[in-house]
Design a protein around this motif. Sequence first.
Motif, PDB file in Angstrom:
ATOM      1  N   ILE A 250       0.861  -1.181   0.000  1.00 42.49           N
ATOM      2  CA  ILE A 250       0.000   0.000   0.000  1.00 42.49           C
ATOM      3  C   ILE A 250       0.897   1.230   0.000  1.00 42.49           C
ATOM      4  CG2 ILE A 250      -0.084   0.161   2.523  1.00 42.49           C
ATOM      5  CD1 ILE A 250      -3.031   0.947   2.259  1.00 42.49           C
ATOM      6  N   SER A 251       0.470   2.262  -0.688  1.00 37.52           N
ATOM      7  CA  SER A 251       1.186   3.529  -0.553  1.00 37.52           C
ATOM      8  C   SER A 251       0.207   4.585  -0.069  1.00 37.52           C
ATOM      9  CB  SER A 251       1.857   3.935  -1.865  1.00 37.52           C
ATOM     10  OG  SER A 251       0.892   4.075  -2.879  1.00 37.52           O
ATOM     11  N   LEU A 252       0.663   5.326   0.932  1.00 33.32           N
ATOM     12  CA  LEU A 252      -0.200   6.315   1.580  1.00 33.32           C
ATOM     13  C   LEU A 252       0.134   7.708   1.099  1.00 33.32           C
ATOM     14  CD1 LEU A 252       0.049   5.007   5.256  1.00 33.32           C
ATOM     15  CD2 LEU A 252      -1.883   4.727   3.685  1.00 33.32           C
TER      16      LEU A 252
ATOM     17  N   ALA B 149      -5.140   6.442  -0.312  1.00 35.17           N
ATOM     18  CA  ALA B 149      -4.275   5.279  -0.078  1.00 35.17           C
ATOM     19  C   ALA B 149      -4.448   4.362  -1.284  1.00 35.17           C
ATOM     20  CB  ALA B 149      -4.679   4.556   1.198  1.00 35.17           C
TER      21      ALA B 149
ATOM     22  N   THR C 259      -7.404   2.655  -5.548  1.00 43.36           N
ATOM     23  CA  THR C 259      -7.114   3.802  -4.689  1.00 43.36           C
ATOM     24  C   THR C 259      -8.345   4.192  -3.883  1.00 43.36           C
ATOM     25  OG1 THR C 259      -5.442   4.646  -6.213  1.00 43.36           O
ATOM     26  CG2 THR C 259      -6.379   6.214  -4.649  1.00 43.36           C
TER      27      THR C 259
ATOM     28  N   ASN D  25     -11.155  11.694   6.123  1.00 38.86           N
ATOM     29  CA  ASN D  25      -9.989  10.865   6.409  1.00 38.86           C
ATOM     30  C   ASN D  25      -9.890  10.521   7.886  1.00 38.86           C
ATOM     31  OD1 ASN D  25      -9.131  13.847   6.585  1.00 38.86           O
ATOM     32  ND2 ASN D  25      -7.430  12.825   7.620  1.00 38.86           N
TER      33      ASN D  25
ATOM     34  N   LEU E 132      -1.568   4.982   9.707  1.00 33.17           N
ATOM     35  CA  LEU E 132      -1.563   6.246   8.968  1.00 33.17           C
ATOM     36  C   LEU E 132      -0.645   7.235   9.689  1.00 33.17           C
ATOM     37  CD1 LEU E 132      -5.347   6.714   8.065  1.00 33.17           C
ATOM     38  CD2 LEU E 132      -3.580   5.400   6.891  1.00 33.17           C
TER      39      LEU E 132
END
Length: 443
Positions: free
Chosen positions: A39-41, A47, A92, A100, A130
């Motif tokens: 995963i890329s935040l 995300a 995404t 959020n 996060l």
Amino acid sequence: MRYALPVKNKHILLTALFWLLLAVPTAQGQSDPILRNEISLNFPNDATFRLELDPDAAIIDAVLTYDVERASCLEAEAQVPVDVNGAALEWTWVMSRSGNPPPGAVLWWEWTLTDADGNQLATPRQTVTLTDDRFPWQTIEAEGVRLHWYRGDEVGPLLLDAAVAGLAQLEADMGIVLQNEVNLFIYGSAEDMREAVLYIQDWAGGVAFSEYNTILMGVPPNIAADWGTRTVRHELAHLVIGQFGQSCVGGHRPTWLNEGLAVYAEGEPDAGTLADIESGIADNRFEPVRSLNGAFPAHGDAAGMAYSQSYSLVNYLLTYYGEAKMQTLLLTLADGHGYDAALEQVYGFNVDGLETAWRAAINAPSRQIPPTPTPLVAAAVPTAVPLGAPVSLPTPETAAAAPSAEPERPSSDICGLGLIPLALLGGLSWRKRNEEDTKGNAE
Ligand SMILES: [Zn+2]
């Protein structure tokens, strides 16, 4: 949310069946078709989940399941079918649609894959915390509290001490303790903080996410000792009382109770609060208590007076009737009883009876109260909570007065204040009130 339980049970049942089905094909010892699962935040905006498959695995169907860990009455995990188009899968989560979660929240995800023969494979649950990587956070901890900050060396220890003292007072005076560790993120300015929360009001200086046990505040070092310490205690009280009095059946607390408890938790009343109470008695300026069940006055002295009067009411209840009855009141309200009914059940008087008794106790002029009060709150209506929404309305960024228009919230919220923009506060010679609030809203 009366149907919370049935939904949850159904979910558990379905989940159990699902895993039974999954167990068969994976037990056959197939080779793992997953080359990469990550995963890329891009906090706080989105995300992106990525899965790279062995092209020989012939996966034809993929479902992504994810959610953020939090204390909620309802399960709200998302299940998303993701197109299988080659060996790289991507999806995404755009948080601007849902709001959020705060920093510190834990996001988990799983993929369920089906191949051409109908075999299914579920990936092990993975998690990521996060983070708001824009700043070089430092962290200090005490029991039950983890505080993160980056500006002003003295700010972290100072506010941690305030938090610990606030929790100790809540336990000593109300017998209410923190149920889960709280995360405090102290930004160096209100602007920095606001950039971590999508759609937050542009005057906000703090916000509490009670489902996540997280409070965000913007505290410039020069006001940390005064505004910062009182605000930490105020917001923590909202969080702790929100946990204690959480209701899955739409129970509410009146605003005077929420705010009175929070001001009480700030510590010894400040000079402004004492002056308000003195003036309320001497000049007969108190509002009917029933009018403080809902929104507070929006502006000026009346707003400050509403907080001070609320403090006085709570102080009266705790002083004369003790912590056990206060706890019972909070739990009775959480069970969904109306304000009058809950007070009557616990103390033997309704909102008007409370006002009469309180006025007598503090030597305020008595007030002729018309009979047959009309309840301000009709049947409580459960509100669905959007994923990730702040549990709290923001706190204004100054120590200046916090006029408020607090809507009645489900008791799982801390409290909600609509505060006037900072620009409007600038010209007011308001007494300095360390009030602010966080809570409430966005649910
Ligand atoms: Zn408040």
